[in-house]
Write an enzyme that holds these catalytic residues in place. Structure first.
Site, mmCIF file in Angstrom:
data_model
loop_
_atom_site.group_PDB
_atom_site.id
_atom_site.type_symbol
_atom_site.label_atom_id
_atom_site.label_comp_id
_atom_site.label_asym_id
_atom_site.label_seq_id
_atom_site.Cartn_x
_atom_site.Cartn_y
_atom_site.Cartn_z
ATOM 1 N N ALA A 79 0.845 -1.143 -0.051
ATOM 2 C CA ALA A 79 0.089 0.140 -0.086
ATOM 3 C C ALA A 79 0.975 1.282 0.049
ATOM 4 O O ALA A 79 0.488 2.238 -0.733
ATOM 5 C CB ALA A 79 -0.865 0.216 1.173
ATOM 6 N N THR A 80 2.084 1.076 0.778
ATOM 7 C CA THR A 80 2.758 2.446 0.626
ATOM 8 C C THR A 80 3.227 2.920 -0.691
ATOM 9 O O THR A 80 3.236 4.087 -1.098
ATOM 10 C CB THR A 80 4.127 2.130 1.651
ATOM 11 N N CYS A 334 3.974 1.687 12.830
ATOM 12 C CA CYS A 334 5.300 2.431 12.646
ATOM 13 C C CYS A 334 5.349 3.480 13.623
ATOM 14 O O CYS A 334 6.560 3.837 14.100
ATOM 15 C CB CYS A 334 5.333 3.230 11.118
HETATM 16 C C1 LIG Z 1 -4.277 2.755 6.349
HETATM 17 C C2 LIG Z 1 -3.046 2.241 5.801
HETATM 18 N N1 LIG Z 1 -2.400 2.688 4.762
HETATM 19 C C3 LIG Z 1 -1.309 2.277 4.357
HETATM 20 C C4 LIG Z 1 -0.496 1.248 4.719
HETATM 21 C C5 LIG Z 1 0.935 0.994 4.407
HETATM 22 O O1 LIG Z 1 0.688 -0.500 4.160
HETATM 23 P P1 LIG Z 1 1.811 -1.480 3.585
HETATM 24 O O2 LIG Z 1 2.302 -1.957 4.659
HETATM 25 O O3 LIG Z 1 1.359 -2.433 2.500
HETATM 26 O O4 LIG Z 1 2.944 -0.481 2.877
HETATM 27 C C6 LIG Z 1 -1.159 0.733 6.105
HETATM 28 C C7 LIG Z 1 -0.372 -0.309 6.939
HETATM 29 O O5 LIG Z 1 -0.194 -0.240 8.319
HETATM 30 C C8 LIG Z 1 -2.269 1.264 6.592
HETATM 31 O O6 LIG Z 1 -3.174 0.802 7.760
#
Ligand SMILES: Cc1ncc(COP(=O)(O)O)c(C=O)c1O
Length: 391
Positions: A79-80, A334
């Site tokens: 997602a990031t 994080c």
């Molecule tokens: C709302 C939200 N967006 C983005 C992320 C980032 O996801 P990823 O770990 O797949 O990069 C997270 C993960 O904690 C999340 O909860």
């Protein structure tokens, strides 16, 4: 091979941080590490064709879960990366129209830090406040839209409280003003029904490890018509993923993400109802402890997340003690290592002190009633022990 985690301690109630892989997902992935190891771009032989076929199936499975067309799914590392691609990709490609983005103060750091990057690169970002339940105000959103606005980036559901934003209304507003709408649905996908067309969503990010799939794989949905969204690539190279994200495809990861989506699609209703019943039981019992309250909306919320404040305790010490028996967190993974109060809870109006003694308890598909009973009993005991020390 699968460990029975319902008996393992500390018991795991941090499913919003990440989930245990579903063994069915692992089964689907294994052949793509071993006999079917081909590169999905190798078009001259059967190894490549087999890999490409598996990727096509996964693309359909992901698309189906969110009501999209398979050609609208771009695979990323999570997602990031999807968030970076969506926001920076629009910023770079729609410069002629403008460079203003509207987002919200309770977004995940991946969105907030990307918007900060936009501001440092000559763009403008507006951060909408939220009310005590975590909702943005739609009238305020509409007021902030100018002729320069190119993107509204509002998360589907919050990762710390589970509050679900009025996504359909945001989509309608965006469409009415000809502005693109991106939603970070990392927490919402697979937990609540999503339809990108009904909600007028132009881009959406998701991640496999939040839905019982592997880490390091995710996707970005990018609308192909009404309107067609064009984004600039952020990773340049061989032109994979329609030139939007280069790099040899992570075939086992993609297969895992696809299978994880397929299982969510099949089980969404039944599993989420069951998870909601357990979460509500947990909250009902924990609220019997004096000075305990729930943060975020209790009406429009994901069924798996509970954010609870415990007044009159040392939050840091309490979390350490609880985590010996029950793995929970302060919110986003994080920020949970730092003892800074959560930006999400502060935005809801909580004081630093109470924000620091608020924890996220997040359930999942594999959470058992016996684990919830264990959590109720032991959290109650530990909080009372701490109160007797403080008091
Ligand atoms: C709302 C939200 N967006 C983005 C992320 C980032 O996801 P990823 O770990 O797949 O990069 C997270 C993960 O904690 C999340 O909860």
């Amino acid at each position: 091979m699968l460990t029975n985690n319902s008996l393992k301690q500390p018991i795991y109630l941090d499913n919003a941080a990440t989930t245990q892989m579903d063994p069915k997902v692992l089964d689907a992935m294994l052949p793509y590490f071993l006999e079917n190891f081909g590169n999905a771009s190798s078009s001259s032989h059967v190894y490549g064709w087999t890999a490409a076929e598996a990727v096509d199936i996964a693309r359909e499975q992901v698309a189906e879960l969110i009501g999209a067309h398979s050609s609208e799914i771009i695979f990323t590392s999570g997602a990031t990366e999807s968030i970076n691609l969506a926001i920076k990709g629009v910023f770079e490609n729609y410069k002629e129209k403008g460079s203003h983005i509207i987002t919200c103060v309770t977004e995940h750091r991946a969105v907030l830090d990307t918007c900060e990057w936009i501001e440092n690169t000559g763009g403008k970002a507006t951060y909408l406040p939220v009310n005590t339940e975590g909702f943005i105000d739609l009238a305020e959103l509409e007021k902030e839209i100018t002729s320069q606005t190119i993107l509204i980036s509002i998360m589907y559901a919050n990762n710390e409280t589970g509050t679900i934003q009025p996504v359909r209304e945001i989509g309608e507003l965006a469409k009415k003003h000809g502005v693109l709408f991106f939603t970070d649905a990392t927490q919402a996908v697979g937990k609540t029904p999503i339809d990108v067309n009904e909600d007028d969503i132009d881009m959406l990010s998701l991640s496999a490890h939040k839905i019982y799939g592997p880490k390091g794989i995710g996707a970005l949905y990018v609308r192909r018509k009404n309107p067609k969204v064009n984004i600039s690539s952020q990773i340049h190279g061989g032109g994979h993923e329609k030139n939007m994200r280069s790099g040899t495809l992570n075939v086992p990861g993609i297969v895992g993400l696809g299978r994880a989506c397929e299982i969510c699609q099949m089980e969404l209703e039944s599993k989420q109802d069951a998870v909601g019943i357990l979460r509500n039981l947990l909250e009902r019992e924990l609220l019997k402890i004096e000075g305990t309250s729930i943060n975020g909306s209790q009406k429009h919320r994901l069924p798996n997340i509970s954010n609870i404040s415990f007044a009159n305790v040392n939050g840091e010490a309490l979390l350490l003690d609880i985590c010996r028996e029950i793995a929970i967190s302060r919110g986003s993974a994080c920020s949970s290592v730092t003892s800074k109060p959560s930006h999400v809870l502060k935005a809801l109006g909580l004081s630093d002190e109470i924000a620091l003694s608020s924890f996220r308890i997040s359930l999942g598909r594999f959470t058992a009633l016996s684990q919830i009973e264990f959590a109720i009993h032991n959290i109650t005991r530990i909080v009372e022990d701490h109160r007797s020390i403080v008091g």
